[in-house]
Design an enzyme around this catalytic site. Sequence first.
Site, PDB file in Angstrom:
ATOM      1  N   GLU A 154      -7.140   0.830 -11.381  1.00 45.74           N
ATOM      2  CA  GLU A 154      -6.006   1.032 -10.457  1.00 45.74           C
ATOM      3  C   GLU A 154      -4.950   1.821 -11.468  1.00 45.74           C
ATOM      4  OE1 GLU A 154      -4.683  -2.455  -8.352  1.00 45.74           O
ATOM      5  OE2 GLU A 154      -2.698  -2.068  -8.824  1.00 45.74           O
ATOM      6  N   ASP A 189       3.404  -1.064  -8.043  1.00 44.08           N
ATOM      7  CA  ASP A 189       2.554  -0.815  -6.958  1.00 44.08           C
ATOM      8  C   ASP A 189       3.228  -0.016  -5.774  1.00 44.08           C
ATOM      9  OD1 ASP A 189       0.194  -2.183  -7.711  1.00 44.08           O
ATOM     10  OD2 ASP A 189       0.722  -4.175  -6.932  1.00 44.08           O
ATOM     11  N   GLU A 235     -12.044  -5.234 -11.918  1.00 47.05           N
ATOM     12  CA  GLU A 235     -10.821  -4.570 -11.814  1.00 47.05           C
ATOM     13  C   GLU A 235     -10.082  -5.014 -13.150  1.00 47.05           C
ATOM     14  OE1 GLU A 235      -8.605  -4.271  -8.149  1.00 47.05           O
ATOM     15  OE2 GLU A 235      -6.875  -4.242  -8.958  1.00 47.05           O
ATOM     16  N   HIS A 267      -2.248  -0.371 -13.282  1.00 46.97           N
ATOM     17  CA  HIS A 267      -2.815  -1.262 -14.144  1.00 46.97           C
ATOM     18  C   HIS A 267      -3.154  -0.436 -15.451  1.00 46.97           C
ATOM     19  CE1 HIS A 267      -4.688  -4.496 -11.024  1.00 46.97           C
ATOM     20  NE2 HIS A 267      -3.266  -4.072 -10.952  1.00 46.97           N
ATOM     21  N   ASP A 293      -8.198   1.691  -7.252  1.00 48.11           N
ATOM     22  CA  ASP A 293      -6.789   1.354  -6.318  1.00 48.11           C
ATOM     23  C   ASP A 293      -5.838   2.376  -6.617  1.00 48.11           C
ATOM     24  OD1 ASP A 293      -8.010  -0.727  -5.321  1.00 48.11           O
ATOM     25  OD2 ASP A 293      -6.798  -2.187  -6.304  1.00 48.11           O
ATOM     26  N   ASP A 311       4.145  -4.102 -12.840  1.00 50.13           N
ATOM     27  CA  ASP A 311       3.224  -3.605 -11.637  1.00 50.13           C
ATOM     28  C   ASP A 311       3.999  -3.490 -10.414  1.00 50.13           C
ATOM     29  OD1 ASP A 311       0.773  -2.635 -10.632  1.00 50.13           O
ATOM     30  OD2 ASP A 311       0.061  -4.598 -10.268  1.00 50.13           O
ATOM     31  N   ASP A 363      -5.821 -13.455   2.387  1.00 47.80           N
ATOM     32  CA  ASP A 363      -4.589 -12.744   3.193  1.00 47.80           C
ATOM     33  C   ASP A 363      -5.069 -12.792   4.681  1.00 47.80           C
ATOM     34  OD1 ASP A 363      -4.068 -11.224   0.806  1.00 47.80           O
ATOM     35  OD2 ASP A 363      -5.545  -9.800   1.146  1.00 47.80           O
ATOM     36  N   HIS A 410      -8.505  -9.849   0.700  1.00 48.03           N
ATOM     37  CA  HIS A 410      -8.712 -11.132  -0.011  1.00 48.03           C
ATOM     38  C   HIS A 410      -9.082 -12.120   1.052  1.00 48.03           C
ATOM     39  CE1 HIS A 410      -5.809  -9.468  -3.040  1.00 48.03           C
ATOM     40  NE2 HIS A 410      -6.503  -9.748  -3.924  1.00 48.03           N
TER      41      HIS A 410
HETATM   42  C1  XUL Z   1      -3.318  -7.197  -8.548  1.00 43.58           C
HETATM   43  C2  XUL Z   1      -4.263  -6.381  -7.847  1.00 43.58           C
HETATM   44  C3  XUL Z   1      -5.261  -6.961  -7.068  1.00 43.58           C
HETATM   45  C4  XUL Z   1      -6.708  -6.744  -7.061  1.00 43.58           C
HETATM   46  C5  XUL Z   1      -7.434  -7.311  -5.889  1.00 43.58           C
HETATM   47  O1  XUL Z   1      -2.517  -6.443  -9.486  1.00 43.58           O
HETATM   48  O2  XUL Z   1      -4.521  -5.069  -8.056  1.00 43.58           O
HETATM   49  O3  XUL Z   1      -4.564  -6.847  -5.688  1.00 43.58           O
HETATM   50  O4  XUL Z   1      -6.645  -5.388  -6.522  1.00 43.58           O
HETATM   51  O5  XUL Z   1      -7.484  -8.756  -5.921  1.00 43.58           O
HETATM   52 CO    CO Z   2      -5.738  -3.596  -7.429  1.00 43.44          CO
END
Ligand code: XUL
Ligand code: CO
Length: 437
Positions: A268, A309, A232, A271, A296, A307, A104, A101
Site C-alpha cells: 500500500e 488514505d 500487507e 503504508h 492498495d 495514514d 464491512d 472485510h
Molecule cells: C489499513 C489497511 C487495511 C487493509 C485490509 O491501513 O490498509 O484496510 O488493506 O485489512
Molecule cells: Co490496505
Amino acid sequence: MSDYFKNINEIKFEGENSTNPLSFRFYDENKIVMGKKMKDHLRFATCYWHTFTWPGLDPFGGPTFDRPWMTSSDPLKMAEMKLNEAFDFFQKIKTPFFCFHDRDISPEGSNYKETQNNFFHIIDLMESKMEETGTQLLWGTANAFSHKRYMSGASTNPDPEVFAYKAAQVKDCMDATKKLGGSNYVLWGGREGYETILNTNMKLEMDNLRRFLELVVEYKHKIGFSGQILLEPKPHEPTKHQYDFDSASCLAFLRKAGLENEIKLNIEANHATLSGHSFEHEISYAIANEVLGSLDINRGDTLLGWDTDQFPNSVSELILPFYHIFSNGGLKQGGLNFDAKIRRQSIDPEDLFYAHIGGMDTCAKTLLATEKLLNDNILPEYIKKRYQNWGKDLGSFIHSKEASLESIQNKVIDDNIEPKPRSGNQEYLENILNKYL
Ligand code: XUL
Ligand code: CO
C-alpha cells in the site's frame, strides 16, 4: 431497490477536454495499451470499508456521512441495503473488482454462530449480485483488529482463545472468498505487534504469527483455493510496533517460516511512506524478490504523520511505481485496490464518484505515460549500460565458483585494477522522466 446514487448515471469516457465532472477524461476501459485493454492492466477495485462502511469519524469528531444504511435499526437489513447500494456504485463507476472485510459487509451477532450466519447470509446475496452484474472479487479479508477482543492482537494475543477466534473467523472468510472466486486473500496484521515491550513476549508472539500463517496456507491447499495469499505490510498504526513493518521485514519473516513461496505481498502506497520508504521502493523490493502480489493504491500527506488514505491524484507520484510494475509483467492476479477514503467534509453521494474518477483517471494517465516510457526504452537502456560490465570477464569471474577473496585480490594486483568513478547522472535521468509527465 437502490436509490442513494439514483441521480448519478454510469460514468462514461468523454476524453481529455470534457468539462463534465462525472466523466472519465483518461480512463477509456477498452482502449488497447501495451497490447491489452486498460481495464485488464489496471484491474481496479473499490473497497467496501472506506467507501461504504466508514462514517466520517476522526479522533475528535463523530460521523459526518448521512448514509441511509448507517442507521442503527436492524443491522442485517442495513447490511442488505448497503450491499445493493455498493453494487449500484460498482456498476456506475465501473471498477471491475471490489474488496471487503467480513465485518464491512455484515454485522457481528451476539455469539460466533450468529455472526457466522449473518456473514454467510450476505455472502449468498453477494454471490447473486456478482453473477447479475459481472463484478468480480479482487480479495477478501477478515477484520481481526476493530473489536475489543483483538485489542492486544489477534494471532499474537497473549490469550490462545483470541488466536482460536481469529482462526475461526479467517476460515469462514477464506471459504467465502473461494466461493466468490476471489483472486487473492489478504492478511493485514492490524494489531499484530505491541504497544510496550514491558508486557510482551516477542518470541512467542512471532512464533504464534508463524503458526497462524502455516494454518492459513495449509487450509488454502486443503480447500483448493487458487488465489494468492498476501500479507500487507504496515509499520505502525494502530499498534506502535508492527511485525509486518515493510516488504523487507515481511520477507525476512516469511523466509524464516519457510513460507516465502506460499505468501506474497499486498503493498500500500501510504503504508510504504509511513515506513520511511517510497511506494516504488517497496514495489521494486518485492519484484526483485518475486513476492509482488497486489497493490492498495492511495496517497498520504507529507504534512501529516498518519495514514490519511487519500485517493491518488498525481501522475508524478505513480510513474515510477507503474514503470517498475509494467516493465516486470504487470499486475497479473493482483490489482489496484482503492484503499482510499474521501475527506470527512465530502458528504455528498457525488463525492464518492469524484474521488474514484480522479483516482482512475490518474492511473489511466500514468499508464499511458508508462507505455511511452517503456516504448522509448531510454531508462532500461541506461540501466543496462550502467551494469554492463557484470556481463563481461570480471563480473562473470566474481560470480563463478573459482572466485575467492584471494583470487579476486590476485586479479586486482595482476591486472592493475584501479576503478574510475562514473557519474550516476541523476539529474539527467530526472529530466528524461519529466518529459513523460
Ligand atoms: C489499513 C489497511 C487495511 C487493509 C485490509 O491501513 O490498509 O484496510 O488493506 O485489512
Ligand atoms: Co490496505
